[in-house]
Design a protein around this motif. Structure first.
Motif, short mmCIF file in Angstrom:
data_model
loop_
_atom_site.label_atom_id
_atom_site.label_comp_id
_atom_site.label_asym_id
_atom_site.label_seq_id
_atom_site.Cartn_x
_atom_site.Cartn_y
_atom_site.Cartn_z
N SER A 1 51.68 40.92 47.82
CA SER A 1 51.20 41.94 46.71
C SER A 1 51.25 41.06 44.85
CB SER A 1 52.06 43.07 46.18
OG SER A 1 53.59 43.10 46.42
N ASP A 2 52.87 39.93 45.27
CA ASP A 2 52.99 39.51 43.80
C ASP A 2 52.33 38.06 44.22
OD1 ASP A 2 54.84 40.38 43.41
OD2 ASP A 2 56.70 39.19 44.16
N LEU A 3 52.05 37.49 44.98
CA LEU A 3 50.69 36.56 45.31
C LEU A 3 49.28 37.30 45.02
CD1 LEU A 3 51.84 34.96 48.86
CD2 LEU A 3 52.41 34.16 46.36
N LEU A 4 48.90 38.15 44.85
CA LEU A 4 47.11 39.05 44.42
C LEU A 4 48.01 38.81 42.85
CD1 LEU A 4 47.21 40.97 47.12
CD2 LEU A 4 45.94 39.13 46.77
N GLN A 5 48.50 39.35 42.25
CA GLN A 5 48.29 39.66 40.90
C GLN A 5 48.05 38.24 40.49
OE1 GLN A 5 49.30 42.31 39.40
NE2 GLN A 5 49.70 43.56 41.55
N ALA A 6 47.32 38.32 39.32
CA ALA A 6 46.80 37.36 38.20
C ALA A 6 47.32 37.01 36.78
CB ALA A 6 45.25 37.85 37.75
N GLU A 7 47.45 35.85 36.58
CA GLU A 7 48.75 35.74 35.59
C GLU A 7 47.84 35.66 34.40
OE1 GLU A 7 50.57 31.48 35.69
OE2 GLU A 7 50.98 32.38 38.36
N PRO A 8 48.93 36.45 33.38
CA PRO A 8 47.87 36.26 31.56
C PRO A 8 46.67 35.23 31.58
CG PRO A 8 50.38 37.01 31.50
CD PRO A 8 50.40 36.84 33.26
#
Length: 77
Positions: free
Chosen positions: A43-50
């Motif tokens: 789930s951390d890897l699927l979060q897009a960075e700002p």
């Protein structure tokens, strides 16, 4: 005919996976990035960075406003 197309569409819409993502059998998650304290979860890897998905910073003009005077708007010589 319409009912068959509608039924097919409902069947295709319902076949999405609703389980938590896991690595494939025999595979592992990528190693922790340099300087990170822990290996990121799926789930951390699927979060897009700002920087990948920036927020909107433009403000729409809601009311007519008088322009400020521009001291550099000079007539041609």
């Amino acid at each position: 005919m319409k009912a068959a197309v509608l039924l097919l569409g409902l069947l295709l819409a319902g076949c999405g996976a609703s389980r938590e993502l896991k690595p494939a059998e025999g595979k592992q998650l990528p190693v922790a990035p340099y300087g990170a304290t822990a290996t990121p979860t799926p789930s951390d890897l699927l979060q897009a960075e700002p920087q990948a998905r920036p927020g909107r910073s433009d403000e729409l003009l809601r009311n007519s406003e008088e322009r400020r005077s521009d001291e550099f708007d000079l007539p041609p010589r």
